[in-house]
Design a protein around this motif. Structure first.
Motif, PDB file in Angstrom:
ATOM      1  N   GLY A  27       0.799  -1.226   0.000  1.00  0.00           N
ATOM      2  CA  GLY A  27       0.000   0.000   0.000  1.00  0.00           C
ATOM      3  C   GLY A  27       0.821   1.260   0.000  1.00  0.00           C
ATOM      4  N   HIS A  55      -2.658  -6.235  -4.165  1.00  0.00           N
ATOM      5  CA  HIS A  55      -2.126  -5.077  -3.434  1.00  0.00           C
ATOM      6  C   HIS A  55      -2.437  -5.140  -1.942  1.00  0.00           C
ATOM      7  CE1 HIS A  55      -6.044  -3.154  -2.759  1.00  0.00           C
ATOM      8  NE2 HIS A  55      -6.361  -3.568  -3.974  1.00  0.00           N
ATOM      9  N   GLY A  56      -1.629  -4.419  -1.185  1.00  0.00           N
ATOM     10  CA  GLY A  56      -1.871  -4.261   0.244  1.00  0.00           C
ATOM     11  C   GLY A  56      -2.409  -2.872   0.526  1.00  0.00           C
ATOM     12  N   GLY A  57      -2.255  -2.442   1.787  1.00  0.00           N
ATOM     13  CA  GLY A  57      -2.748  -1.117   2.153  1.00  0.00           C
ATOM     14  C   GLY A  57      -2.616  -0.831   3.637  1.00  0.00           C
ATOM     15  N   LEU A  93      -9.174  -1.570   1.704  1.00  0.00           N
ATOM     16  CA  LEU A  93      -8.559  -2.413   0.680  1.00  0.00           C
ATOM     17  C   LEU A  93      -9.452  -2.583  -0.545  1.00  0.00           C
ATOM     18  CD1 LEU A  93      -6.836  -5.300   2.689  1.00  0.00           C
ATOM     19  CD2 LEU A  93      -5.767  -3.331   1.606  1.00  0.00           C
ATOM     20  N   ASN A  98      -8.234  -0.014  -3.821  1.00  0.00           N
ATOM     21  CA  ASN A  98      -8.485  -0.816  -5.012  1.00  0.00           C
ATOM     22  C   ASN A  98      -8.956   0.053  -6.171  1.00  0.00           C
ATOM     23  OD1 ASN A  98     -10.495  -2.754  -6.672  1.00  0.00           O
ATOM     24  ND2 ASN A  98      -8.900  -3.990  -5.722  1.00  0.00           N
ATOM     25  N   SER A 116     -12.290  -7.926  -4.754  1.00  0.00           N
ATOM     26  CA  SER A 116     -11.665  -8.450  -3.543  1.00  0.00           C
ATOM     27  C   SER A 116     -11.802  -9.962  -3.564  1.00  0.00           C
ATOM     28  CB  SER A 116     -12.331  -7.879  -2.291  1.00  0.00           C
ATOM     29  OG  SER A 116     -13.517  -8.592  -1.982  1.00  0.00           O
ATOM     30  N   ALA A 161      -7.858  -7.140  -4.047  1.00  0.00           N
ATOM     31  CA  ALA A 161      -7.681  -6.769  -2.642  1.00  0.00           C
ATOM     32  C   ALA A 161      -7.722  -8.048  -1.809  1.00  0.00           C
ATOM     33  CB  ALA A 161      -8.789  -5.814  -2.202  1.00  0.00           C
ATOM     34  N   ASN A 173      -9.054 -11.219   6.990  1.00  0.00           N
ATOM     35  CA  ASN A 173      -7.977 -10.332   6.567  1.00  0.00           C
ATOM     36  C   ASN A 173      -6.810 -11.216   6.136  1.00  0.00           C
ATOM     37  OD1 ASN A 173      -6.176  -8.235   6.234  1.00  0.00           O
ATOM     38  ND2 ASN A 173      -5.975  -7.760   8.407  1.00  0.00           N
ATOM     39  N   ALA A 176      -1.187  -9.617   2.232  1.00  0.00           N
ATOM     40  CA  ALA A 176      -1.122  -9.419   0.778  1.00  0.00           C
ATOM     41  C   ALA A 176      -0.075 -10.310   0.116  1.00  0.00           C
ATOM     42  CB  ALA A 176      -0.843  -7.956   0.462  1.00  0.00           C
TER      43      ALA A 176
END
Length: 279
Positions: A27, A55-57, A93, A98, A116, A161, A173, A176
């Motif tokens: 992220g 991707h992360g975040g 996310l 996203n 996601s 995501a 959760n 990533a």
């Protein structure tokens, strides 16, 4: 008027194998990537290469939790995830981050579709072994490859995501890196690219830091023990190691700010650090 694709001459004369590759991007790195990086993605897509992005975040999640006054903490690198925290994780996310990635790809002339792991049962997960300590954090048990391949056939690059769904419908959760490694493995990708803000794994040689061209998983562990890899680089390399699973034999750590980095990696240029399973 010159378009982003026409102006991107770094990739025009390069040769690479037409096919799918998986890219994992954190992220914080996403926020710093230049417009040229997204132009490169769009160019690759036009040339027949099919990127799949996971991707992360983390930083954005932390910022939003702070704004909402929700406390959170980390246990062995994993964010403790309650239902309240998970609501924010999913919002950030699967929502803002996203869609920002999808927008930037579109602005560069590419075609992307954000989703996601919950959508279409894309990422099936189960609680991690340490669920009692970390809460609603999941391990990937399955990835719906047909869904990803269907999106690619429609001409869009999937932007994923890492939220997982359990067989009973619960959310998880997902780290990533873990999600990216699972996606790459199920798709049968031999090589995965991890985009970061560093040029690779650095080793101090004769008082000068140099990027290691190739390193094995065991060598990384040894370098952590000897202190050659330290500080903020430790979680980066451990994250890359986590991506080596199934059919993924090597992970390449690269600096996303390097001009034309993706095309250069895919064309076989020796850049960044290759982490391989064995020596």
């Amino acid at each position: 008027m010159e378009t982003a694709l026409e102006g991107n001459e770094l990739l025009v004369n390069q040769k690479w194998e037409k096919g799918t590759f998986v890219m994992k991007c954190g992220g914080s790195t996403l926020e710093e990537l230049p417009d040229s990086f997204y132009s490169d993605l769009a160019k690759l897509q036009v040339e027949g290469v099919q990127p799949v992005i996971v991707h992360g975040g983390g930083p954005a999640i932390s910022d939003n939790l702070n704004k909402l006054g929700i406390e959170t903490h980390f246990v062995n690198g994993l964010r403790y995830t309650s239902e309240e925290v998970l609501d924010v994780v999913e919002m950030v996310l699967a929502g803002s981050i996203n869609k920002k990635v999808v927008r930037r790809i579109a602005q560069s002339g590419g075609k992307a579709l954000g989703m996601s792991g919950v959508d279409g049962g894309l990422i099936i997960a189960k609680p991690v072994q340490a669920a009692a300590e970390v809460g609603l954090v999941g391990d990937v048990t399955d990835v719906n490859a047909e869904l990803i391949e269907g999106v690619l056939k429609l001409g869009y690059m999937p932007v994923i995501a890492p939220i997982g769904v359990g067989t009973e419908g619960s959310r998880y959760n997902i780290n990533a890196d873990t999600a990216a490694g699972a996606v790459a493995s199920v798709l049968g990708v031999h090589q995965m690219i991890v985009v970061t803000d560093v040029p690779g794994i650095l080793k101090n040689t004769g008082g000068e830091k140099r990027v290691l061209e190739t390193v094995t998983v065991q060598q990384i562990e040894d370098m952590i023990l000897t202190g050659e890899i330290y500080g903020g680089m430790i979680p980066k390399v451990r994250a890359a190691i986590a991506c080596i699973q199934g059919k993924v034999d090597e992970v390449i750590i690269v600096d996303g700010s390097e001009p034309g980095i993706l095309g250069r990696v895919l064309s076989g240029e020796k850049i960044g650090t290759r982490i391989v399973r064995m020596g």
